[in-house]
Design an enzyme around this catalytic site. Structure first.
Site, short mmCIF file in Angstrom:
data_model
loop_
_atom_site.label_atom_id
_atom_site.label_comp_id
_atom_site.label_asym_id
_atom_site.label_seq_id
_atom_site.Cartn_x
_atom_site.Cartn_y
_atom_site.Cartn_z
N SER A 1 0.81 -1.21 0.00
CA SER A 1 0.00 0.00 0.00
C SER A 1 0.84 1.27 0.00
O SER A 1 0.33 2.36 -0.21
CB SER A 1 -0.94 0.03 1.20
OG SER A 1 -0.26 0.37 2.38
N LYS B 1 1.61 4.03 7.19
CA LYS B 1 0.81 4.88 6.31
C LYS B 1 1.26 6.33 6.44
O LYS B 1 1.99 6.71 7.34
CB LYS B 1 -0.68 4.79 6.68
CG LYS B 1 -1.33 3.43 6.51
CD LYS B 1 -1.58 3.10 5.06
CE LYS B 1 -2.36 1.81 4.92
NZ LYS B 1 -1.60 0.63 5.37
#
Length: 206
Positions: free
Chosen positions: A120, A157
């Site tokens: 991701s 993230k």
């Protein structure tokens, strides 16, 4: 002086390529292997590395003219704490392991390492199997890449906070961000460096 994650990736690739082949990679090989969209990005990072004394260009306008310069900082052993998700959050596994990293990669204070699982963060150049160097801290600025616990599970993230809501944003256009209340997210640290082993040597964590 610490390098940015992108500069560390470029330096690490050039170093490993020279060690393996005996000559430096071309700019196009750097671009392709590290996923940069243009050669201008490669030139920018190499210029910054040259200014900081990590590499030098022996001949201008030559494709393979990079030379590594001796570093004056030694390696430091930091704790290796397991796997962190760059995808759906998974639990970080603590194991009795350590990894040696260049001292110049570290931030002040407590640092540790985690292996990335998932893709991701691929558009930030963070790939599955990479080793992240993390500076332990409980706060982050908007836009920083963090390791955070969401309901007890670890993920890496981009961090953004608006009032009482936190967004943990992936760097992958195919994936959705994680939204949670501020009291449900614990920032463990910020990513300050990255190591990539092109020979894929195992550190004992799957």
């Amino acid at each position: 002086m610490n390098l940015t994650p992108a500069q560390e990736r470029v330096y690490g690739f050039v170093r490993d390529y020279i060690q393996k082949n005996g000559y430096s990679p071309s700019y196009e090989e750097i671009r392709q292997n590290l996923g940069f969209r243009s050669l201008n990005a490669v030139f920018k990072h190499l210029k910054q590395l040259e200014q900081r004394g990590y590499v030098q260009s022996l001949w201008k306008n030559k494709k393979r003219a990079l030379e590594l310069l001796p570093l004056h900082t030694g390696a430091v052993s930091i704790p290796f704490l397991g796997v962190v998700a760059a995808g759906t959050p998974i639990e970080a596994v603590e194991i009795p392991e350590s990894v040696e990293v260049p001292e110049s990669f570290l931030a002040n204070g407590n640092n540790f390492a985690l292996r990335v699982k998932g893709d991701s963060m691929i558009e930030e150049g963070i790939r599955e199997g990479d080793i992240l160097i993390v500076a332990r801290q409980s706060r982050a600025e908007n836009g920083q890449t963090v390791v955070a616990l969401v309901q007890g599970e670890a993920t890496v993230k981009k961090f953004y906070q608006r009032g009482e809501e936190i967004e943990l944003r992936p760097a992958n256009s195919r994936m959705q961000p994680i939204h949670a209340r501020a009291d449900a997210v614990e920032v463990v640290g910020t990513v300050v460096g990255l190591l990539r082993n092109y020979r894929r040597r195992s550190l004992g964590v799957v």
